[in-house]
Write a protein that holds these residues in place. Structure first.
Motif, PDB file in Angstrom:
ATOM      1  N   VAL A 154       0.761  -1.243   0.118  1.00  0.00           N
ATOM      2  CA  VAL A 154      -0.027   0.108   0.013  1.00  0.00           C
ATOM      3  C   VAL A 154       0.992   1.438  -0.239  1.00  0.00           C
ATOM      4  O   VAL A 154       2.037   1.251   0.910  1.00  0.00           O
ATOM      5  CB  VAL A 154      -0.988   0.091   1.261  1.00  0.00           C
ATOM      6  CG1 VAL A 154      -1.789   1.215   1.426  1.00  0.00           C
ATOM      7  CG2 VAL A 154      -1.784  -1.167   1.162  1.00  0.00           C
ATOM      8  N   HIS A 155       0.707   2.163  -0.723  1.00  0.00           N
ATOM      9  CA  HIS A 155       1.066   3.323  -0.874  1.00  0.00           C
ATOM     10  C   HIS A 155       0.272   4.577  -0.977  1.00  0.00           C
ATOM     11  O   HIS A 155      -0.673   4.473  -1.540  1.00  0.00           O
ATOM     12  CB  HIS A 155       2.320   3.723  -2.062  1.00  0.00           C
ATOM     13  CG  HIS A 155       3.240   2.351  -2.270  1.00  0.00           C
ATOM     14  ND1 HIS A 155       4.468   2.411  -1.717  1.00  0.00           N
ATOM     15  CD2 HIS A 155       3.185   1.247  -2.940  1.00  0.00           C
ATOM     16  CE1 HIS A 155       5.252   1.077  -2.027  1.00  0.00           C
ATOM     17  NE2 HIS A 155       4.073   0.441  -2.551  1.00  0.00           N
ATOM     18  N   VAL A 156       0.330   5.662  -0.195  1.00  0.00           N
ATOM     19  CA  VAL A 156      -0.258   6.846   0.001  1.00  0.00           C
ATOM     20  C   VAL A 156       0.746   8.059  -0.323  1.00  0.00           C
ATOM     21  O   VAL A 156       1.719   8.279   0.412  1.00  0.00           O
ATOM     22  CB  VAL A 156      -1.272   6.670   1.195  1.00  0.00           C
ATOM     23  CG1 VAL A 156      -0.423   6.950   2.501  1.00  0.00           C
ATOM     24  CG2 VAL A 156      -2.266   7.818   1.229  1.00  0.00           C
ATOM     25  N   ALA A 157       0.126   8.658  -0.748  1.00  0.00           N
ATOM     26  CA  ALA A 157       0.540  10.199  -0.757  1.00  0.00           C
ATOM     27  C   ALA A 157      -0.326  11.668  -1.132  1.00  0.00           C
ATOM     28  O   ALA A 157      -1.288  11.056  -1.931  1.00  0.00           O
ATOM     29  CB  ALA A 157       1.717  10.247  -1.857  1.00  0.00           C
ATOM     30  N   GLY A 158      -0.232  12.544  -0.491  1.00  0.00           N
ATOM     31  CA  GLY A 158      -0.929  13.710  -0.501  1.00  0.00           C
ATOM     32  C   GLY A 158      -0.762  15.006   0.197  1.00  0.00           C
ATOM     33  O   GLY A 158       0.341  15.024   0.838  1.00  0.00           O
ATOM     34  N   THR A 159      -1.858  15.581   0.537  1.00  0.00           N
ATOM     35  CA  THR A 159      -1.894  16.763   1.355  1.00  0.00           C
ATOM     36  C   THR A 159      -2.601  16.274   2.585  1.00  0.00           C
ATOM     37  O   THR A 159      -3.574  15.541   2.612  1.00  0.00           O
ATOM     38  CB  THR A 159      -2.751  17.950   0.824  1.00  0.00           C
ATOM     39  OG1 THR A 159      -3.942  17.668   0.433  1.00  0.00           O
ATOM     40  CG2 THR A 159      -1.870  18.391  -0.596  1.00  0.00           C
ATOM     41  N   LEU A 160      -2.078  17.151   3.747  1.00  0.00           N
ATOM     42  CA  LEU A 160      -2.814  16.839   5.146  1.00  0.00           C
ATOM     43  C   LEU A 160      -3.171  18.283   5.731  1.00  0.00           C
ATOM     44  O   LEU A 160      -2.179  18.988   5.969  1.00  0.00           O
ATOM     45  CB  LEU A 160      -2.043  16.021   5.752  1.00  0.00           C
ATOM     46  CG  LEU A 160      -2.676  15.499   7.099  1.00  0.00           C
ATOM     47  CD1 LEU A 160      -4.074  14.839   7.157  1.00  0.00           C
ATOM     48  CD2 LEU A 160      -1.659  14.659   7.743  1.00  0.00           C
ATOM     49  N   VAL A 165      -9.929  19.714   9.159  1.00  0.00           N
ATOM     50  CA  VAL A 165      -9.278  18.157   8.949  1.00  0.00           C
ATOM     51  C   VAL A 165      -9.664  18.188   7.710  1.00  0.00           C
ATOM     52  O   VAL A 165     -10.874  18.105   7.315  1.00  0.00           O
ATOM     53  CB  VAL A 165      -9.692  17.596  10.014  1.00  0.00           C
ATOM     54  CG1 VAL A 165      -9.186  15.854   9.347  1.00  0.00           C
ATOM     55  CG2 VAL A 165      -9.492  17.476  11.409  1.00  0.00           C
ATOM     56  N   ALA A 166      -8.774  17.865   6.841  1.00  0.00           N
ATOM     57  CA  ALA A 166      -8.811  17.503   5.414  1.00  0.00           C
ATOM     58  C   ALA A 166      -7.525  16.823   5.072  1.00  0.00           C
ATOM     59  O   ALA A 166      -6.557  17.154   5.245  1.00  0.00           O
ATOM     60  CB  ALA A 166      -9.037  18.841   4.472  1.00  0.00           C
ATOM     61  N   ALA A 167      -7.982  15.899   3.993  1.00  0.00           N
ATOM     62  CA  ALA A 167      -6.527  15.057   3.549  1.00  0.00           C
ATOM     63  C   ALA A 167      -7.195  14.811   2.115  1.00  0.00           C
ATOM     64  O   ALA A 167      -8.214  14.559   1.807  1.00  0.00           O
ATOM     65  CB  ALA A 167      -6.513  13.697   4.077  1.00  0.00           C
ATOM     66  N   GLY A 168      -6.220  14.692   1.118  1.00  0.00           N
ATOM     67  CA  GLY A 168      -6.550  14.361  -0.300  1.00  0.00           C
ATOM     68  C   GLY A 168      -5.120  13.806  -0.980  1.00  0.00           C
ATOM     69  O   GLY A 168      -3.990  14.236  -0.419  1.00  0.00           O
ATOM     70  N   GLY A 169      -5.205  12.992  -2.034  1.00  0.00           N
ATOM     71  CA  GLY A 169      -3.929  12.592  -2.682  1.00  0.00           C
ATOM     72  C   GLY A 169      -4.503  11.282  -3.396  1.00  0.00           C
ATOM     73  O   GLY A 169      -5.584  11.201  -3.878  1.00  0.00           O
ATOM     74  N   THR A 170      -3.334  10.397  -3.671  1.00  0.00           N
ATOM     75  CA  THR A 170      -3.503   9.150  -4.241  1.00  0.00           C
ATOM     76  C   THR A 170      -3.219   7.883  -3.277  1.00  0.00           C
ATOM     77  O   THR A 170      -2.525   7.994  -2.429  1.00  0.00           O
ATOM     78  CB  THR A 170      -2.726   9.109  -5.411  1.00  0.00           C
ATOM     79  OG1 THR A 170      -1.426   9.157  -4.973  1.00  0.00           O
ATOM     80  CG2 THR A 170      -2.996  10.039  -6.472  1.00  0.00           C
ATOM     81  N   TYR A 173      -8.418  10.216  -3.588  1.00  0.00           N
ATOM     82  CA  TYR A 173      -9.186  10.398  -2.451  1.00  0.00           C
ATOM     83  C   TYR A 173      -9.228  11.744  -1.935  1.00  0.00           C
ATOM     84  O   TYR A 173      -8.475  12.660  -1.991  1.00  0.00           O
ATOM     85  CB  TYR A 173      -8.917   9.335  -1.350  1.00  0.00           C
ATOM     86  CG  TYR A 173      -7.459   9.867  -0.683  1.00  0.00           C
ATOM     87  CD1 TYR A 173      -7.694  10.636   0.611  1.00  0.00           C
ATOM     88  CD2 TYR A 173      -6.403   9.428  -1.216  1.00  0.00           C
ATOM     89  CE1 TYR A 173      -6.188  11.098   1.047  1.00  0.00           C
ATOM     90  CE2 TYR A 173      -5.153   9.900  -0.620  1.00  0.00           C
ATOM     91  CZ  TYR A 173      -4.966  10.528   0.538  1.00  0.00           C
ATOM     92  OH  TYR A 173      -3.800  10.881   1.108  1.00  0.00           O
ATOM     93  N   GLN A 174     -10.410  12.253  -1.076  1.00  0.00           N
ATOM     94  CA  GLN A 174     -10.410  13.461  -0.726  1.00  0.00           C
ATOM     95  C   GLN A 174     -11.172  13.044   0.628  1.00  0.00           C
ATOM     96  O   GLN A 174     -12.544  13.037   0.491  1.00  0.00           O
ATOM     97  CB  GLN A 174     -11.084  14.746  -1.522  1.00  0.00           C
ATOM     98  CG  GLN A 174     -11.202  15.928  -0.885  1.00  0.00           C
ATOM     99  CD  GLN A 174      -9.863  16.393  -0.791  1.00  0.00           C
ATOM    100  OE1 GLN A 174      -8.950  16.402  -1.390  1.00  0.00           O
ATOM    101  NE2 GLN A 174      -9.700  17.209   0.690  1.00  0.00           N
ATOM    102  N   VAL A 175     -10.841  13.478   1.760  1.00  0.00           N
ATOM    103  CA  VAL A 175     -11.527  13.534   3.132  1.00  0.00           C
ATOM    104  C   VAL A 175     -11.727  14.723   3.527  1.00  0.00           C
ATOM    105  O   VAL A 175     -10.637  15.410   3.744  1.00  0.00           O
ATOM    106  CB  VAL A 175     -11.044  12.423   4.087  1.00  0.00           C
ATOM    107  CG1 VAL A 175     -11.604  12.392   5.390  1.00  0.00           C
ATOM    108  CG2 VAL A 175     -10.666  11.199   3.488  1.00  0.00           C
ATOM    109  N   ASP A 176     -12.840  15.114   4.366  1.00  0.00           N
ATOM    110  CA  ASP A 176     -13.020  16.501   4.663  1.00  0.00           C
ATOM    111  C   ASP A 176     -13.837  16.355   6.058  1.00  0.00           C
ATOM    112  O   ASP A 176     -14.856  15.644   6.064  1.00  0.00           O
ATOM    113  CB  ASP A 176     -13.738  17.707   3.976  1.00  0.00           C
ATOM    114  CG  ASP A 176     -12.902  17.839   2.786  1.00  0.00           C
ATOM    115  OD1 ASP A 176     -11.726  18.565   3.026  1.00  0.00           O
ATOM    116  OD2 ASP A 176     -13.300  17.677   1.447  1.00  0.00           O
ATOM    117  N   ALA A 177     -13.359  16.873   7.201  1.00  0.00           N
ATOM    118  CA  ALA A 177     -14.293  16.869   8.229  1.00  0.00           C
ATOM    119  C   ALA A 177     -14.660  18.062   8.836  1.00  0.00           C
ATOM    120  O   ALA A 177     -13.538  18.965   9.276  1.00  0.00           O
ATOM    121  CB  ALA A 177     -13.607  16.020   9.396  1.00  0.00           C
TER     122      ALA A 177
END
Length: 167
Positions: A74-80, A85-90, A124-128
């Motif tokens: 598993v590999h993840v990269a992006g913004t945080l 609270v928010a995260a996005g990336g691949t 992906y994009q996660v927002d709280a």
């Protein structure tokens, strides 16, 4: 004496971390809701973030990787960002053994003779915000290699759907 009253909304502590990381970590995952249970772990877990901050509107970058006990990497990269609270990336998953994943797929697929490997990538994009969390997945690409399963007429929903699509 009694504890002092705490206001319902407090501003988050001011924090800025130039670099935060985890190296050679381990994560255990267990799902008892699956018939027979499902358990795996992730080894060689690494994660690092740069410019992580609780200051409003600031976002840092993060990346991580791990290897699962069931053969997937598993590999993840992006913004945080932390405020809000928010995260996005691949997110990329590679080398997933479907036979080892069979217990999780059982409700949708007759998995008795499931074999092959899968890989997937997605954005992906996660927002709280204000008690509401959203997750958006886009650009989903799933690939399989050597996929096979024996249909034994179990009537599992995905088996029935695949039969209708390819009949």
């Amino acid at each position: 004496g009694p504890a002092p009253a705490v206001p319902e909304t407090l501003a988050p502590a001011r924090l800025w971390a130039q670099q935060v990381g985890l190296r050679e970590g381990r994560l255990l995952v267990q799902d008892a809701s699956v018939p027979g249970g499902f358990k795996t772990g992730f080894d060689a877990l690494t994660w690092q973030a740069q410019d992580l901050s609780t200051l409003p509107g600031l976002q840092g970058r993060h990346r991580g990787s791990a290897r699962s006990e069931i053969g997937a990497s598993v590999h993840v990269a992006g913004t945080l960002a932390l405020n809000p609270v928010a995260a996005g990336g691949t997110l990329a998953l590679d080398g997933l053994s479907l036979a080892r994943l069979a217990p999780l797929l059982k409700p949708w697929l007759d998995t008795r003779d499931l074999s092959g490997q899968a890989a997937a990538t997605l954005a992906y994009q996660v927002d709280a915000r204000e008690g509401h969390t959203s997750l958006k997945l886009t650009d989903v690409d799933v690939q399989g290699q050597g996929l096979a399963w024996q249909d034994r007429g179990a009537g599992a929903p995905l088996t029935a759907m695949v039969q209708r699509l390819f009949a």
